[in-house]
Scaffold this motif. Sequence first.
Motif: not given
Length: 326
Positions: A158-159, A269-273, A276-279
């Motif tokens: 995510g980062l 972009f934090a929400v998008a990350g 992408e990382a968890f969902v």
Amino acid sequence: MDLDAYVAEHRGEWRRLEMLSRRRKPTAAEADELVLLYQRVATHLSVVRSRTPDPALVAELSRLVLTARATITGAAPVDWRRVPRFLAYDLPLSLYRARRWWYGTTICFVLAAVAVGLWVDSDPGVAESFGMSAADIERLVEFEFEAYYSEHTAPSFGLMVWTNNAWIAAQCLASGVLLVPVAWFLWQNALNVGLVGGLMVGHGRADVFFGLIAPHGLLELTGIFVAAGVGLRIGWAWVVPGPVLTRGQSLAAAMRQGMHAALGLVGVFAVAGVLEAFVTPSFLPLLVKDAIGVLVWGAFLAYVLVLGRRAERSDLVLDTALPTRP
């Protein structure tokens, strides 16, 4: 002027100023001395610049003066009362006023990506012209595209995604005044999406491609489109300033609103990350993951269009309520 003699004469004052500037809580006497030395060293800096502009000495004295000024004035306290106004007014207004620009970048990106995808799907040799062998294509379609979302731990992935998206957006915003680089960044990303999408669809993996792209891609790509649109709006404000403002004034106004958009995109972009990382790599059914992505994307659009329209209307009402000059 003998520079060495001048340095030897005033070096003690410079050291004393540096020492006082490091004090977190100077006494009253030290504060008075700090102000006095700050004024003196600022004068020394002016003398050195005008008579013997030695770069190293100018840099040292500039640092001393800036550090002392920061100590004297103190750091401005964070006004948390501004945060609600920023979220409810400044941010949606800046995004809403640039909406026609990011609508345009969205349409151009989608058309370019679809065109590249159809081209790749219709001609198997296109991918090879981009340096992909048959083995590379097979690995991408059968394994690598899907494995990309789970080969790293979720927090680090995510980062990494957030950093990459923020970097692309920063380039779009920073180069917007030149207009052409923004189009180049968009084309490069559309080419990548179209190439991979065309290969996945052409090999019967359309469900995997769209199923993994949608949860995060809708919000992520919209953030890129917004950054590109805001950047282009900044550039166009310089090219066509309008009948009232000068080029400099028009550019400054567009850049101020661009800074609001840049701060907001950090959160987007934090929400998008996170998505992408968890969902995206989760074991949820594809339809559920896509539904989550659509809901988050719709919430962002509603936030911009509803609050942005309201902010613009209140801004217009305020302008008409102000007294006009005779």
